[in-house]
Design an enzyme around this catalytic site. Structure first.
Site, PDB file in Angstrom:
ATOM      1  NE  ARG A  71     -70.947 -84.609  75.945  1.00 40.70           N
ATOM      2  CZ  ARG A  71     -71.049 -83.300  76.079  1.00 40.70           C
ATOM      3  NH1 ARG A  71     -70.216 -82.475  75.443  1.00 40.70           N
ATOM      4  NH2 ARG A  71     -71.984 -82.756  76.832  1.00 40.70           N
ATOM      5  CE1 TYR A 199     -68.043 -90.876  80.318  1.00 42.13           C
ATOM      6  CE2 TYR A 199     -68.036 -89.336  78.484  1.00 42.13           C
ATOM      7  CZ  TYR A 199     -68.681 -89.928  79.549  1.00 42.13           C
ATOM      8  OH  TYR A 199     -69.977 -89.576  79.820  1.00 42.13           O
ATOM      9  CE  LYS A 208     -74.243 -86.401  73.700  1.00 37.64           C
ATOM     10  NZ  LYS A 208     -75.631 -85.931  73.792  1.00 37.64           N
ATOM     11  CG  HIS A 228     -78.560 -82.653  72.590  1.00 37.57           C
ATOM     12  ND1 HIS A 228     -77.929 -81.851  73.510  1.00 37.57           N
ATOM     13  CD2 HIS A 228     -78.482 -83.906  73.084  1.00 37.57           C
ATOM     14  CE1 HIS A 228     -77.501 -82.589  74.517  1.00 37.57           C
ATOM     15  NE2 HIS A 228     -77.825 -83.831  74.295  1.00 37.57           N
ATOM     16  CB  SER A 250     -75.840 -81.909  79.628  1.00 44.37           C
ATOM     17  OG  SER A 250     -75.423 -82.120  78.306  1.00 44.37           O
ATOM     18  CB  CYS A 252     -82.393 -79.876  81.705  1.00 40.60           C
ATOM     19  SG  CYS A 252     -81.455 -78.363  81.932  1.00 40.60           S
ATOM     20  CG  ASN A 256     -85.392 -88.140  84.997  1.00 37.31           C
ATOM     21  OD1 ASN A 256     -84.881 -89.245  84.840  1.00 37.31           O
ATOM     22  ND2 ASN A 256     -85.022 -87.310  85.945  1.00 37.31           N
ATOM     23  CG  ASP A 279     -78.553 -87.756  74.087  1.00 40.30           C
ATOM     24  OD1 ASP A 279     -78.753 -86.706  74.725  1.00 40.30           O
ATOM     25  OD2 ASP A 279     -77.436 -88.063  73.630  1.00 40.30           O
ATOM     26  NE  ARG A 383     -72.954 -90.064  81.220  1.00 38.03           N
ATOM     27  CZ  ARG A 383     -73.574 -89.200  80.425  1.00 38.03           C
ATOM     28  NH1 ARG A 383     -74.561 -89.593  79.652  1.00 38.03           N
ATOM     29  NH2 ARG A 383     -73.230 -87.927  80.410  1.00 38.03           N
TER      30      ARG A 383
HETATM   31  C1  OXD Z   1     -74.753 -85.157  77.055  1.00 41.16           C
HETATM   32  C2  OXD Z   1     -74.965 -86.612  77.003  1.00 41.16           C
HETATM   33  O1  OXD Z   1     -73.793 -84.690  77.669  1.00 41.16           O
HETATM   34  O2  OXD Z   1     -75.965 -87.039  76.436  1.00 41.16           O
HETATM   35  O3  OXD Z   1     -75.571 -84.432  76.463  1.00 41.16           O
HETATM   36  O4  OXD Z   1     -74.119 -87.366  77.503  1.00 41.16           O
HETATM   37 MN    MN Z   2     -77.019 -85.557  75.362  1.00 39.46          MN
END
Ligand code: OXD
Ligand code: MN
Length: 601
Positions: A71, A199, A208, A228, A250, A252, A256, A279, A383
């Site tokens: 991004r 991308y 987003k 988010h 992002s 963190c 998971n 997300d 990704r």
């Molecule tokens: C981010 C993503 O950058 O989810 O938050 O890709």
């Molecule tokens: Mn994200």
């Protein structure tokens, strides 16, 4: 052919045809045969590489241009009519000027190409919280990814009917020129235009651009929230499932946490974790007055490096079929994918000796760059786009358009010091305060300046489609709209405290269940807590550390401690940060900052 008589949709599509001048127009129907034909076409042109269909059925690999791998916040704009509606955390571009520039780029941009019209739904088609978008693109990669990340096709047009409530998205690859790359949101027009990128985060406009930037603005006007946040459900031994949302910046570990596997002791006792989303959460008040959340997405656009069977078994399993990989490495011998830390440990011997790296070049573990530094085979932001239904722990409520009732809202960041493992807010207002000050601390390795906190309120800094001060006010208003006994409880977590040698103290990953368990007990009113100036901190004995090797109650006490000196510095930093919002900072939050300072005296 268009499968709708919706005049507004037809007008929008025609306006794009007139401007971009494609050779052909194809409406995405959602039918399997169309998807298969497009996949074949993309493989034949080299846009997609077909992977080993025995071991990775339905999986494809795509490589972006090296200048187009993430991004681009510096080239992302909120084109609100008034500059003051954009706020200090966003880039503003006057709509008339932005449209003029973007239209000059889009003029004839599809010449010699096919224009795809993708009707898509964020959230289950026709659901009470769901919304529709139409994305126009000249990229088959975008079409194939949108099919995984959202619900696409004729059903969506049917659900939309004659309504004008849809987001207009236009994407054009153009020359993928970074100097002419623009990702623009026009909140008042329900419109997004993205040019010169291919991308995912810039071009899968449902994610987003719509589900956070445009939707956050819609939510403010329509009294709901686009956040988010991951959404997870914890099934307790008594079969009751408690749902929680969590926001982290992002990198963190949101994916998971969303797919966490509880430690053995918990599994034996009948605890299970289910993923609703990893997300984004759309949150709205339900008929019973509680807040309900849906995951508007239909897949996971996850970071590949670091994903292995130990760090996230469920994510890895999700990528074993019908998945698109972007910028990972290819093992030419097996025609399978590879990325850094795909092996869970040294004994896991899958590490290949020879690969094709993410740029298409030969690679061995010895490959170095011009400065002699080792070269990574997969891009660090490579990704996987995997269907949510592949996930072994996907929630049985995933397709429930009415959403799941939320009992807890969790905030967190990467804080090597100061912030305890977990604490609970005193109230909704105090919870909003805690969310507004979250962020991650820079480390020496990253910047040379240790301990600088990059504040990322509610992890929405790059994604809030309007003035962040107004966004805080919207959070406060949402709280007032929910009866106190129906409000979720707010918590803050920090998995990232380090010792003097820089090692993480808390084991993290599946063991984060131990902290979620304390939250379950707080929600059920089963345990007391210690009141401190920042909020309620657990009594160490209320966090279950049974079965944790080399982890003593004293170590736990260390990471639960609230250090007044450190928090005094923190409180000053918060006040400084708050100044950037000027008079848009809600008074309640200014008071929260003052009260914290006073309690620390
Ligand atoms: C981010 C993503 O950058 O989810 O938050 O890709
Ligand atoms: Mn994200």
């Amino acid at each position: 052919m268009a499968n709708t008589t919706n005049k507004k949709v037809l007008e929008f599509v025609q306006s794009r045809v007139d401007l971009c001048k494609p050779d052909e127009v194809v409406w995405i129907t959602g039918e399997e045969a169309q998807y298969e034909a497009l996949t074949k076409e993309a493989i034949s042109t080299g846009e997609m590489i077909e992977l080993n269909q025995k071991t990775l059925p339905g999986c494809l690999l795509h490589r972006t241009k090296p200048n187009d791998v993430a991004r681009v916040e510096g080239r992302t704009f909120i084109c609100s009519r008034k500059e003051e509606d954009c706020g200090p955390t966003n880039n503003w571009w006057k709509p008339s000027e932005a449209y003029a520039k973007l239209e000059s780029i889009l003029d004839g941009a599809y010449k010699g190409r096919t224009m795809y019209v993708i009707p898509f739904s964020m959230g289950p088609v026709g659901g009470p919280i769901s919304k529709v978008g139409i994305e126009i693109t000249d990229s088959i990669y975008v079409v194939l990814n949108m099919r995984i990340m959202t619900r696409v096709g004729n059903d969506v047009l049917k659900a939309l009917g004659d309504s004008n409530d849809f987001v207009r998205g236009t994407h054009a690859k153009c020359d993928v020129d970074p100097e002419e790359r623009y990702i623009c949101q026009f909140p008042e027009d329900n419109a997004i235009i993205s040019v010169n990128s291919a991308y995912g985060g810039n071009v899968l406009l449902g994610k987003k651009c719509f589900a956070l930037r445009i939707a956050s603005y819609q939510g403010k006007n329509e009294m709901w929230m686009a956040e988010h946040m991951l959404i997870l459900g914890i099934e307790k031994p008594n079969k009751e499932t408690v749902y929680m949302c969590a926001a982290f910046p992002s990198a963190c570990g949101k994916t998971n946490l969303a797919m966490l596997i509880p430690p053995e002791g918990y599994r034996k006792n009948g605890y299970k974790v289910f993923t609703v989303g990893d997300d984004i959460a759309w949150i709205k008040k339900g008929p019973d007055g509680r807040l309900y959340a849906i995951n508007p997405e239909n897949g996971f656009f996850g970071v590949a490096p670091g994903t292995n069977s130990k760090s996230n078994f469920n994510a890895l399993e999700s990528t074993r079929k019908n998945t698109i990989f972007t910028n990972v490495a290819l093992n030419p011998e097996t025609n399978e994918v590879w990325w850094e830390a795909l092996e869970k440990d040294a004994a896991d011997k899958k590490k290949p000796a020879f690969l094709i790296d993410w740029t298409g070049k030969d690679w061995t573990p010895e490959t170095v760059d011009a400065e002699g530094k080792p070269v990574k085979a997969a891009h660090p932001n490579s990704r996987f786009t995997a269907p949510a239904k592949n996930c072994p722990c996907i929630s049985p409520e995933f397709e429930n358009g009415a959403g799941v009732p939320i009992s807890a809202i969790i905030f967190g960041g990467r804080r090597p010091s100061t912030v305890p493992l977990v604490y609970q807010a005193r109230s909704w207002e105090n919870g909003v305060f805690i969310g507004s000050i979250m962020g991650s601390e820079t480390t020496a390795a990253a910047t040379g300046a240790v301990g600088v906190v990059r504040r990322d309120p509610m992890a929405m800094r790059p994604f809030c489609g309007y003035h962040m001060g107004d966004y805080f006010q919207h959070w406060l208003d949402m709280g007032k709209s929910v009866d106190v006994d129906k409000q979720p409880k707010f918590f803050n977590v920090n998995w990232f405290r380090v010792d003097e040698d820089g090692n993480f103290i808390w084991p993290g990953f599946g063991d984060n269940m131990r902290v979620l368990d304390w939250m379950l007990k707080r929600i059920a009113g089963e345990v007391d807590a210690v009141e401190t100036p920042i909020g309620f901190v657990p009594k160490a004995e209320d966090i279950n550390i049974e079965g944790l090797d080399d982890f003593s109650i004293d170590t736990l006490k260390g990471i639960l401690k609230v250090d007044k000196d450190a928090w005094n510095v923190e409180a000053d930093g918060i006040k400084e940060f708050y100044k950037s919002f000027g008079d848009k900072l809600p008074k309640e939050l200014a008071k929260q900052a003052d009260d914290l300072k006073a309690r620390l005296k």
